[in-house]
Design an enzyme around this catalytic site. Sequence first.
Site, short mmCIF file in Angstrom:
data_model
loop_
_atom_site.label_atom_id
_atom_site.label_comp_id
_atom_site.label_asym_id
_atom_site.label_seq_id
_atom_site.Cartn_x
_atom_site.Cartn_y
_atom_site.Cartn_z
N PRO A 11 0.79 -1.22 0.00
CG PRO A 11 -0.15 -1.14 2.11
CD PRO A 11 0.51 -2.08 1.15
CG ASN A 12 -0.25 4.38 1.14
OD1 ASN A 12 -1.18 4.94 0.56
ND2 ASN A 12 -0.38 3.86 2.33
NE ARG A 19 1.53 13.13 -1.92
CZ ARG A 19 0.26 13.46 -1.74
NH1 ARG A 19 -0.29 13.37 -0.57
NH2 ARG A 19 -0.46 13.91 -2.75
CE1 TYR A 24 8.96 5.10 3.13
CE2 TYR A 24 7.55 7.03 2.88
CZ TYR A 24 7.91 5.89 3.57
OH TYR A 24 7.23 5.52 4.69
CG ASN A 75 8.38 -2.09 0.55
OD1 ASN A 75 7.73 -2.15 1.60
ND2 ASN A 75 9.07 -1.01 0.21
CB ALA A 78 1.49 0.35 6.52
CG HIS A 81 4.90 -2.12 10.43
ND1 HIS A 81 6.20 -2.58 10.51
CD2 HIS A 81 4.93 -1.11 9.50
CE1 HIS A 81 6.98 -1.86 9.70
NE2 HIS A 81 6.22 -0.97 9.08
CG ASP A 88 -1.43 -16.90 8.38
OD1 ASP A 88 -0.40 -17.09 9.04
OD2 ASP A 88 -2.56 -16.75 8.89
CD GLU A 99 9.89 -7.60 6.15
OE1 GLU A 99 9.53 -8.73 6.53
OE2 GLU A 99 9.94 -6.60 6.89
CG HIS A 101 10.99 -2.43 4.95
ND1 HIS A 101 9.63 -2.30 4.81
CD2 HIS A 101 11.20 -3.57 5.63
CE1 HIS A 101 9.04 -3.34 5.38
NE2 HIS A 101 9.97 -4.13 5.87
NE ARG A 108 10.10 6.00 8.70
CZ ARG A 108 9.18 5.86 7.74
NH1 ARG A 108 9.29 4.89 6.85
NH2 ARG A 108 8.16 6.69 7.68
NE ARG A 112 6.94 4.37 10.02
CZ ARG A 112 5.86 4.50 9.25
NH1 ARG A 112 5.48 3.51 8.47
NH2 ARG A 112 5.15 5.62 9.24
O1 CA2 Z 1 10.42 1.89 4.03
C1 CA2 Z 1 9.58 1.22 3.42
O2 CA2 Z 1 9.77 0.75 2.29
C2 CA2 Z 1 8.20 0.99 4.06
O3 CA2 Z 1 7.79 -0.34 3.74
C3 CA2 Z 1 7.28 2.01 3.43
C4 CA2 Z 1 5.88 2.02 4.05
C5 CA2 Z 1 5.95 2.10 5.57
O4 CA2 Z 1 4.65 1.99 6.13
C6 CA2 Z 1 6.85 1.03 6.16
O5 CA2 Z 1 6.91 1.19 7.56
C7 CA2 Z 1 8.24 1.11 5.57
C8 CA2 Z 1 5.07 3.22 3.54
C9 CA2 Z 1 5.02 3.36 2.05
C10 CA2 Z 1 4.47 4.71 1.71
O6 CA2 Z 1 5.09 5.13 0.54
C11 CA2 Z 1 4.95 6.44 0.19
C12 CA2 Z 1 5.79 6.91 -0.79
C13 CA2 Z 1 5.73 8.21 -1.18
C14 CA2 Z 1 4.81 9.06 -0.60
C15 CA2 Z 1 3.95 8.60 0.37
C16 CA2 Z 1 4.02 7.28 0.76
#
Ligand code: CA2
Length: 145
Positions: A11-12, A19, A24, A75, A78, A81, A88, A99, A101, A108, A112
């Site tokens: 997700p995301n 952003r 990231y 990856n 979220a 966590h 599963d 895995e 990240h 962080r 996380r």
């Molecule tokens: O560091 C990572 O790759 C994470 O898997 C990214 C997740 C975060 O919840 C994990 O704790 C660590 C969040 C991805 C959100 O990605 C975005 C990228 C650009 C702008 C907004 C969100």
Amino acid sequence: MTRRILLVNGPNLNLLGTREPEIYGADTLADVERLTEQTAAQFGLEVRAVQSNHEGALIDAIHAAREDCAAIIINPGAFTHTSVALRDALAGVALPFAEVHLSNVHAREEFRHHSYLAPLAEFVISGAGVQGYELAVRRIATLLS
Ligand code: CA2
């Protein structure tokens, strides 16, 4: 033996490069997928790339990998966590997985620091930015050789 890796972004991660570049990086999801595919090609490996914001869609993609993939790079975003269901699914298909990240999750927020998936992973890469995907392909190529 199949020479395909399933690349899963959760997700995301479709927002990559739009952003929060300080966390990231500036690369987009398309850049991540291209880097993964190009690295895999150096080892004669193919990549099927999937991104979804929906837990069930990610689980379906993992289940499908059982048919024609040798390993998974994930990856989980979220869901790392929170998701016993993703854990599963990965346990169920019993494919080796990495895995990855982008950020160093251990530097962080406390929430996380725990991953439901990591205990089942072959290895975890956290904090290497998009290069983490490249490193994961290289290690998987070794594990599959
Ligand atoms: O560091 C990572 O790759 C994470 O898997 C990214 C997740 C975060 O919840 C994990 O704790 C660590 C969040 C991805 C959100 O990605 C975005 C990228 C650009 C702008 C907004 C969100």
